[in-house]
Design a protein around this motif. Structure first.
Motif, PDB file in Angstrom:
ATOM      1  N   LEU A 171      40.076 -14.125  -5.302  1.00 54.31           N
ATOM      2  CA  LEU A 171      40.203 -14.390  -3.903  1.00 54.31           C
ATOM      3  C   LEU A 171      41.488 -13.805  -3.249  1.00 54.31           C
ATOM      4  O   LEU A 171      41.603 -13.709  -2.122  1.00 54.31           O
ATOM      5  N   HIS A 172      42.204 -13.132  -4.159  1.00 50.28           N
ATOM      6  CA  HIS A 172      43.474 -12.402  -3.509  1.00 50.28           C
ATOM      7  C   HIS A 172      42.818 -11.224  -2.777  1.00 50.28           C
ATOM      8  O   HIS A 172      43.710 -10.727  -1.925  1.00 50.28           O
ATOM      9  N   SER A 173      41.819 -10.965  -3.112  1.00 46.03           N
ATOM     10  CA  SER A 173      41.247  -9.670  -2.244  1.00 46.03           C
ATOM     11  C   SER A 173      40.780  -9.985  -0.836  1.00 46.03           C
ATOM     12  O   SER A 173      40.757  -9.253   0.009  1.00 46.03           O
ATOM     13  N   ALA A 174      40.897 -11.373  -0.461  1.00 46.24           N
ATOM     14  CA  ALA A 174      40.657 -11.958   0.754  1.00 46.24           C
ATOM     15  C   ALA A 174      41.646 -12.053   1.694  1.00 46.24           C
ATOM     16  O   ALA A 174      41.604 -12.800   2.876  1.00 46.24           O
ATOM     17  N   ARG A 175      42.831 -12.094   0.859  1.00 50.46           N
ATOM     18  CA  ARG A 175      44.078 -12.785   1.849  1.00 50.46           C
ATOM     19  C   ARG A 175      44.338 -12.144   3.045  1.00 50.46           C
ATOM     20  O   ARG A 175      45.015 -12.898   3.921  1.00 50.46           O
ATOM     21  N   LEU A 176      44.117 -10.996   3.387  1.00 50.41           N
ATOM     22  CA  LEU A 176      44.312 -10.376   4.297  1.00 50.41           C
ATOM     23  C   LEU A 176      43.424 -10.682   5.594  1.00 50.41           C
ATOM     24  O   LEU A 176      43.478 -10.285   6.814  1.00 50.41           O
ATOM     25  N   PHE A 177      42.229 -11.654   5.193  1.00 52.53           N
ATOM     26  CA  PHE A 177      41.349 -12.024   6.033  1.00 52.53           C
ATOM     27  C   PHE A 177      41.089 -13.402   6.225  1.00 52.53           C
ATOM     28  O   PHE A 177      40.148 -14.046   5.790  1.00 52.53           O
ATOM     29  N   PRO A 178      42.291 -14.022   6.542  1.00 53.55           N
ATOM     30  CA  PRO A 178      42.070 -15.656   6.331  1.00 53.55           C
ATOM     31  C   PRO A 178      41.277 -16.025   7.610  1.00 53.55           C
ATOM     32  O   PRO A 178      41.054 -15.555   8.665  1.00 53.55           O
ATOM     33  N   PRO A 179      41.099 -17.481   7.336  1.00 50.53           N
ATOM     34  CA  PRO A 179      41.325 -18.442   6.497  1.00 50.53           C
ATOM     35  C   PRO A 179      40.357 -17.869   5.024  1.00 50.53           C
ATOM     36  O   PRO A 179      39.434 -17.578   5.304  1.00 50.53           O
TER      37      PRO A 179
END
Length: 263
Positions: free
Chosen positions: A11-19
């Motif tokens: 889920l680190h891969s999605a950190r720039l697309f919160p939440p």
């Protein structure tokens, strides 16, 4: 999938697309069955578990800081238990606290072994996640990874792309640590000069890492989790979609051919 391994994503891969948790239903729809959270998502473990359950996702592993694992392992274990984790992974050593010389790395390996034994006594596995610096030779010719993993209690989550970026062939290392490879980060590297807006990373299967071969090697070495990751995707949904398609193809290649009944 060989050995019934789940399709997993960091889920680190999605950190720039919160939440980040908003992506969970879409990941499940794509066919992922497991995610790997990081410490930024642990503020309310019960709420996170409920959200995972709603999407029929598990979190069998998670990243925990070295600081938490050393100073408050009880909290780490409570979080892991709430989320149903079986593997706690330490993702890196902070730059300001990172060992430099061989003796310092040896002592660091001893610290990790102490964490591993404590977590094992609580019913959890422990692994170290590498970057490239662990595979760069020290002055005496040894590598930090050799000191990190000197004690058999310390298992590894091998980030294959970082090994390759250190100029090392990942395959012999996977083979050499067979039985101690708890998990793999499945990451890809763009061809030289490619994807500058994504720091040179690529969607899995679209880069230069020989994943069809390494996927099989990782499973043979004992990895029970192969986790898709991209450190800076410009489009997380694209990365997740293309990467699970690639991983399905790799998994299909590792399945044994069905035997033909004797006539």
């Amino acid at each position: 999938m060989a050995r019934d391994l789940p399709f997993s994503i960091q889920l680190h891969s999605a950190r720039l697309f919160p939440p980040v948790t908003d992506h969970l239903p879409r990941l499940a729809a794509l066919g992922y069955t497991n995610v790997e959270p990081t410490e930024t998502l642990y503020d309310d473990p019960s709420a996170l578990r409920e959200t995972l359950d709603e999407s029929d996702l598990t979190a069998l592993s998670g990243h925990f800081s070295l600081h938490m694992l050393e100073t408050d392992p009880d909290a780490a274990c409570r979080i892991a238990e709430t989320l149903g984790m079986r593997l706690l992974v330490c993702p890196f050593a902070p730059v300001e606290a990172r060992p430099v010389v061989t003796d310092e790395w040896r002592r660091f390996g001893d610290r990790l072994a102490a964490i591993a034994r404590l977590l094992r006594s609580r019913g959890f596995g422990f692994a170290w996640h590498n970057h490239d610096y662990e595979f760069r030779p020290l002055r005496d010719g040894s590598m930090p990874i050799q000191h990190i993993a000197a004690d058999p209690a310390v298992h590894l989550q091998v980030d294959v792309a970082w090994v390759a970026l250190a100029g090392i062939d990942p395959q012999p290392w996977l083979e050499g640590y067979a039985g101690r490879i708890a998990a793999i980060h499945v990451k890809d590297i763009a061809p030289r000069g490619g994807r500058p807006g994504e720091d040179g990373w690529a969607d899995i299967g679209a880069g230069i890492v020989p994943w069809p071969k390494l996927w099989k090697t990782a499973i043979t070495a004992g990895a029970s989790l192969l986790v898709a990751e991209h450190d800076n995707p410009s489009d997380f949904d694209r990365f997740a979609r293309r990467s699970i398609d690639a991983m399905r193809a790799f998994a299909a290649m590792t399945k044994p051919e069905p035997s033909t009944p004797a006539r």
